[in-house]
Design a protein around this motif. Structure first.
Motif, PDB file in Angstrom:
ATOM      1  N   GLY A   1      58.429  25.415  37.965  1.00 45.59           N
ATOM      2  CA  GLY A   1      58.677  25.782  39.355  1.00 45.59           C
ATOM      3  C   GLY A   1      57.964  27.015  39.856  1.00 45.59           C
ATOM      4  O   GLY A   1      58.474  27.666  40.767  1.00 45.59           O
ATOM      5  N   VAL A   2      56.807  27.390  39.290  1.00 42.21           N
ATOM      6  CA  VAL A   2      56.040  28.484  39.890  1.00 42.21           C
ATOM      7  C   VAL A   2      55.625  28.027  41.296  1.00 42.21           C
ATOM      8  O   VAL A   2      54.977  27.000  41.456  1.00 42.21           O
ATOM      9  CB  VAL A   2      54.782  28.824  39.049  1.00 42.21           C
ATOM     10  CG1 VAL A   2      53.841  29.754  39.812  1.00 42.21           C
ATOM     11  CG2 VAL A   2      55.189  29.469  37.734  1.00 42.21           C
ATOM     12  N   ASN A   3      56.067  28.772  42.295  1.00 37.03           N
ATOM     13  CA  ASN A   3      55.786  28.339  43.667  1.00 37.03           C
ATOM     14  C   ASN A   3      54.374  28.669  44.108  1.00 37.03           C
ATOM     15  O   ASN A   3      53.786  27.939  44.901  1.00 37.03           O
ATOM     16  CB  ASN A   3      56.789  28.969  44.638  1.00 37.03           C
ATOM     17  CG  ASN A   3      58.123  28.273  44.531  1.00 37.03           C
ATOM     18  OD1 ASN A   3      58.190  27.051  44.471  1.00 37.03           O
ATOM     19  ND2 ASN A   3      59.191  29.042  44.458  1.00 37.03           N
ATOM     20  N   CYS A   4      53.907  29.819  43.612  1.00 32.72           N
ATOM     21  CA  CYS A   4      52.595  30.225  44.102  1.00 32.72           C
ATOM     22  C   CYS A   4      51.805  30.967  43.026  1.00 32.72           C
ATOM     23  O   CYS A   4      52.366  31.762  42.270  1.00 32.72           O
ATOM     24  CB  CYS A   4      52.805  31.127  45.316  1.00 32.72           C
ATOM     25  SG  CYS A   4      51.271  31.644  46.082  1.00 32.72           S
ATOM     26  N   VAL A   5      50.519  30.678  42.972  1.00 36.63           N
ATOM     27  CA  VAL A   5      49.604  31.450  42.127  1.00 36.63           C
ATOM     28  C   VAL A   5      48.683  32.224  43.062  1.00 36.63           C
ATOM     29  O   VAL A   5      48.096  31.640  43.974  1.00 36.63           O
ATOM     30  CB  VAL A   5      48.754  30.528  41.219  1.00 36.63           C
ATOM     31  CG1 VAL A   5      47.642  31.311  40.536  1.00 36.63           C
ATOM     32  CG2 VAL A   5      49.632  29.853  40.181  1.00 36.63           C
ATOM     33  N   VAL A   6      48.614  33.529  42.844  1.00 35.86           N
ATOM     34  CA  VAL A   6      47.681  34.334  43.639  1.00 35.86           C
ATOM     35  C   VAL A   6      46.533  34.760  42.743  1.00 35.86           C
ATOM     36  O   VAL A   6      46.757  35.403  41.711  1.00 35.86           O
ATOM     37  CB  VAL A   6      48.385  35.592  44.218  1.00 35.86           C
ATOM     38  CG1 VAL A   6      47.383  36.431  45.016  1.00 35.86           C
ATOM     39  CG2 VAL A   6      49.581  35.201  45.078  1.00 35.86           C
ATOM     40  N   ASN A   7      45.340  34.389  43.120  1.00 33.76           N
ATOM     41  CA  ASN A   7      44.163  34.912  42.416  1.00 33.76           C
ATOM     42  C   ASN A   7      43.799  36.225  43.092  1.00 33.76           C
ATOM     43  O   ASN A   7      43.047  36.255  44.071  1.00 33.76           O
ATOM     44  CB  ASN A   7      42.999  33.923  42.487  1.00 33.76           C
ATOM     45  CG  ASN A   7      43.215  32.744  41.575  1.00 33.76           C
ATOM     46  OD1 ASN A   7      43.672  32.884  40.446  1.00 33.76           O
ATOM     47  ND2 ASN A   7      42.905  31.550  42.066  1.00 33.76           N
ATOM     48  N   TYR A   8      44.393  37.298  42.606  1.00 33.57           N
ATOM     49  CA  TYR A   8      44.129  38.621  43.191  1.00 33.57           C
ATOM     50  C   TYR A   8      42.649  38.941  42.982  1.00 33.57           C
ATOM     51  O   TYR A   8      41.976  39.412  43.880  1.00 33.57           O
ATOM     52  CB  TYR A   8      45.028  39.643  42.494  1.00 33.57           C
ATOM     53  CG  TYR A   8      44.998  41.016  43.123  1.00 33.57           C
ATOM     54  CD1 TYR A   8      45.864  41.340  44.174  1.00 33.57           C
ATOM     55  CD2 TYR A   8      44.115  41.994  42.684  1.00 33.57           C
ATOM     56  CE1 TYR A   8      45.841  42.596  44.762  1.00 33.57           C
ATOM     57  CE2 TYR A   8      44.087  43.250  43.259  1.00 33.57           C
ATOM     58  CZ  TYR A   8      44.943  43.552  44.299  1.00 33.57           C
ATOM     59  OH  TYR A   8      44.922  44.796  44.871  1.00 33.57           O
ATOM     60  N   ASP A   9      42.185  38.690  41.779  1.00 32.38           N
ATOM     61  CA  ASP A   9      40.751  38.775  41.513  1.00 32.38           C
ATOM     62  C   ASP A   9      40.201  37.359  41.393  1.00 32.38           C
ATOM     63  O   ASP A   9      40.835  36.491  40.765  1.00 32.38           O
ATOM     64  CB  ASP A   9      40.476  39.525  40.205  1.00 32.38           C
ATOM     65  CG  ASP A   9      40.778  41.012  40.344  1.00 32.38           C
ATOM     66  OD1 ASP A   9      40.742  41.518  41.484  1.00 32.38           O
ATOM     67  OD2 ASP A   9      41.063  41.651  39.312  1.00 32.38           O
ATOM     68  N   PHE A  10      39.059  37.164  41.951  1.00 29.84           N
ATOM     69  CA  PHE A  10      38.391  35.867  41.936  1.00 29.84           C
ATOM     70  C   PHE A  10      38.215  35.396  40.476  1.00 29.84           C
ATOM     71  O   PHE A  10      37.830  36.193  39.622  1.00 29.84           O
ATOM     72  CB  PHE A  10      37.024  36.043  42.588  1.00 29.84           C
ATOM     73  CG  PHE A  10      36.502  34.834  43.270  1.00 29.84           C
ATOM     74  CD1 PHE A  10      37.044  34.400  44.467  1.00 29.84           C
ATOM     75  CD2 PHE A  10      35.454  34.117  42.719  1.00 29.84           C
ATOM     76  CE1 PHE A  10      36.552  33.287  45.117  1.00 29.84           C
ATOM     77  CE2 PHE A  10      34.951  32.996  43.358  1.00 29.84           C
ATOM     78  CZ  PHE A  10      35.503  32.582  44.554  1.00 29.84           C
ATOM     79  N   PRO A  11      38.486  34.143  40.185  1.00 31.05           N
ATOM     80  CA  PRO A  11      38.319  33.682  38.794  1.00 31.05           C
ATOM     81  C   PRO A  11      36.852  33.711  38.367  1.00 31.05           C
ATOM     82  O   PRO A  11      35.965  33.659  39.218  1.00 31.05           O
ATOM     83  CB  PRO A  11      38.825  32.247  38.832  1.00 31.05           C
ATOM     84  CG  PRO A  11      38.741  31.838  40.254  1.00 31.05           C
ATOM     85  CD  PRO A  11      38.906  33.071  41.083  1.00 31.05           C
ATOM     86  N   ASP A  12      36.628  33.786  37.060  1.00 31.77           N
ATOM     87  CA  ASP A  12      35.233  33.939  36.629  1.00 31.77           C
ATOM     88  C   ASP A  12      34.510  32.620  36.388  1.00 31.77           C
ATOM     89  O   ASP A  12      33.344  32.597  36.012  1.00 31.77           O
ATOM     90  CB  ASP A  12      35.116  34.888  35.433  1.00 31.77           C
ATOM     91  CG  ASP A  12      35.715  34.318  34.164  1.00 31.77           C
ATOM     92  OD1 ASP A  12      36.146  33.151  34.187  1.00 31.77           O
ATOM     93  OD2 ASP A  12      35.773  35.038  33.159  1.00 31.77           O
TER      94      ASP A  12
END
Ligand SMILES: Nc1ncnc2c1ncn2[C@@H]1O[C@H](COP(=O)(O)OP(=O)(O)OP(=O)(O)O)[C@@H](O)[C@H]1O
Length: 536
Positions: free
Chosen positions: A447-458
């Protein structure tokens, strides 16, 4: 239907032939099997791209000769249709026998056609010779494969009503004694797709050595996989062992009896070298998150394990949500008569995740955007990914005094601290978990509602795995990727993934030039709102 060009995904990532050469050399050392260069019949899709997506009636017509050979040797399906040669039949002159054969043939074609339709419905694409029929239901584990009742009982207790598409196809493949090369979206049940057939094949507890090894790239994932194995084995006396730090330091493994050993490659390698761990009787070797295991840093350790698993009749299988062409190409040449199973579109994100790109201008803008979104619409649990452990610490120091319950996980923490961070997040004690890519792969937080990519993935693969921590097992999820000016050249690669899974992408991003993706880890300004010069 031709498969989409997904080569953009892995351009510039760290896979290359040279890097994998060592591990594949080990694969080739499978004694008693002539796997050089490959013994399996040439895959139909190589020869006839028009039929590449589904092995079924069409492919049968394409290569009848291959199918005949395969059908005769199929231990599961056991059709006898091609067993009598034409000349024998002519000699017998037996019209009745001829009719019976014709009927059997018809039935065989009907089954192939039924399988093809069923696979299409569930987005299952297969290639390889003589692919077993997919599972229509879990009940078939008993009716087709004589599973013990505990498996069905445990699946029911877990609340699983139907197999997921990867389970429908990968389980019969492994139960048929075939190696499997599987690519299915994040959160689609790959773990049980290999745990279930292993338990069914092992039948009873080990009295002699280690019988199955599951390699995972991180300790957290290994611990999770061990728990999942135990859930499915409940009620049976299987010896399922997680290779922990204490275990690997303390024990003498020379007499170890174990049904399933789950570990990171490093710990098994250490146990082999220093603790006399004998893997020569291993019957199953699973490389979970296989593309990650083949990356620099892990590949040598994987190599040692593969080499130590010297049983000539071992079955090796690779599972991941991302399957770079380089890994696939090489693995195909060394795996023995492997069946390739792809669910949906290769290397794509789960379609149940709503993906968004948000421009924040500069590094400063990121913290403002994050705080604003937490203040306006924090819908925990939320996972926030940053580029490295330093940034994880910095961001945690910024948000820990805000009015939200946050945790942090990165490689500088002790094992206990890492476990606490994961457990607190699972239990809802923390709402936001700030993390490096150490938990980007395989971790199943319900149930993780949201993933935030604070730093752009590599890389695009990293993006797919990170956002795949939400939207699991059919649930919906959200993924927000913050980007700055420095990230703009790499936007197109992420946008391609988004578009492929049906998310809206601004047209200007799609018209950016295609860029060969070199590992994108720019030097970023420290995360801090403190005025310059102010000390702790
Ligand atoms: N047949 C099923 N029906 C419903 N839920 C299932 C079924 N099989 C597995 N699950 C659940 O789906 C979730 C995701 O499974 P799993 O962790 O195996 O995914 P995965 O494909 O390995 O993902 P990743 O690529 O991120 O590692 C788990 O919570 C698991 O319990």
């Amino acid at each position: 239907m031709a498969e989409r060009d997904t080569s953009f995904l892995f351009s510039g990532t760290s896979f290359n032939r040279k890097k994998f050469a060592a591990v594949f050399t080990r694969f080739k050392e499978k004694k008693g099997n002539d796997v050089s260069p490959r013994t399996e019949p040439k895959l139909v899709e190589d020869a006839t791209p028009a039929f590449q997506e589904d092995e079924g009636v069409k492919t049968h017509y394409v290569d009848k000769k291959r199918k005949r050979k395969a059908v005769d040797s199929d231990p599961v399906e056991g059709f006898s249709v091609f067993k009598s040669s034409k000349s024998q039949k002519a000699n017998e002159g037996d019209q009745q026998a001829e009719n019976a054969i014709m009927l059997e043939k018809k039935e065989y074609y009907r089954q192939l056609e039924g399988d093809a339709i069923f696979r299409k419905k569930h987005n299952i694409h297969v290639s390889g010779s003589n692919v077993p029929s997919p599972l229509r239901s879990f009940a078939e584990l008993k009716s087709r494969f004589s599973s013990k009742s505990y498996i069905l009982r445990n699946l029911a207790e877990l609340g699983f009503e139907e197999p997921t598409p990867i389970q429908r196809q990968a389980i019969p493949v492994l139960l048929s004694g075939r190696e499997c090369f599987a690519c299915a979206p994040t959160g689609s049940g790959k773990t049980f797709a290999f745990v279930c057939p292993i338990l069914m094949k092992l039948k009873r507890a080990s009295k002699d050595g280690v019988r199955a090894v599951i390699l995972c790239p991180t300790r957290e994932l290994a611990a999770q996989t061990a728990r999942e194995c135990k859930k499915l084995a409940k009620g049976r006396k299987f010896y399922i062992k997680l290779m922990t730090k204490q275990l690997v330091k303390g024990a003498d493994f020379s007499k170890l009896c174990c049904d399933i050993l789950i570990s990171t490659p490093f710990r098994v390698q250490f146990a082999i070298r220093k603790k006399k761990l004998d893997l020569s009787k291993v019957e199953f070797l699973i490389l979970d998150e296989s593309d990650k295991l083949f990356e620099l840093g892990l590949v040598k350790q994987v190599d040692s394990v593969v080499k130590a698993c010297s049983n000539p009749s071992i079955l090796r299988s690779l599972f991941s949500a991302t399957l770079p062409d380089t890994v696939e190409e090489l693995a195909r040449t060394i795996m023995h008569d492997a069946i390739r199973v792809i669910i949906g579109r290769k290397n794509s994100a789960s379609e149940s995740i709503k993906q968004k790109l948000v421009f924040v201008g500069s590094e400063e803008g990121k913290l403002l955007a994050l705080r604003q979104s937490f203040a306006e619409s924090l819908n925990p649990p939320v996972l926030v990914f940053v580029q490295n452990k330093e940034r994880a610490k910095e961001l945690y120091n910024e948000v820990k005094f805000d009015d939200i319950r946050a945790g942090v996980i990165h490689a500088d923490l002790s094992q206990v601290q890492r476990e606490d961070a994961v457990n607190n997040f699972r239990a809802g004690k923390t709402w936001v978990l700030i993390a490096t890519d150490v938990i980007a792969r395989g971790m199943d937080f319900k149930g993780v509602n949201c993933v935030v990519n604070y730093d752009f993935p590599d890389s695009a693969a990293a993006y797919i795995h990170r956002i795949g921590r939400s939207g699991r097992a059919g649930r919906s999820g959200e993924a927000v990727t913050l980007y700055t000016e420095a990230d703009v050249p790499y936007l197109r690669n992420i946008a391609n993934v988004m578009a492929a899974s049906g998310c809206e992408v601004p047209p200007w991003i799609m018209s950016l030039p295609k860029l060969k993706w070199k590992r994108h880890r720019p030097q970023r300004e420290a995360i801090s709102t403190k005025p310059v010069g102010e000390d702790e």
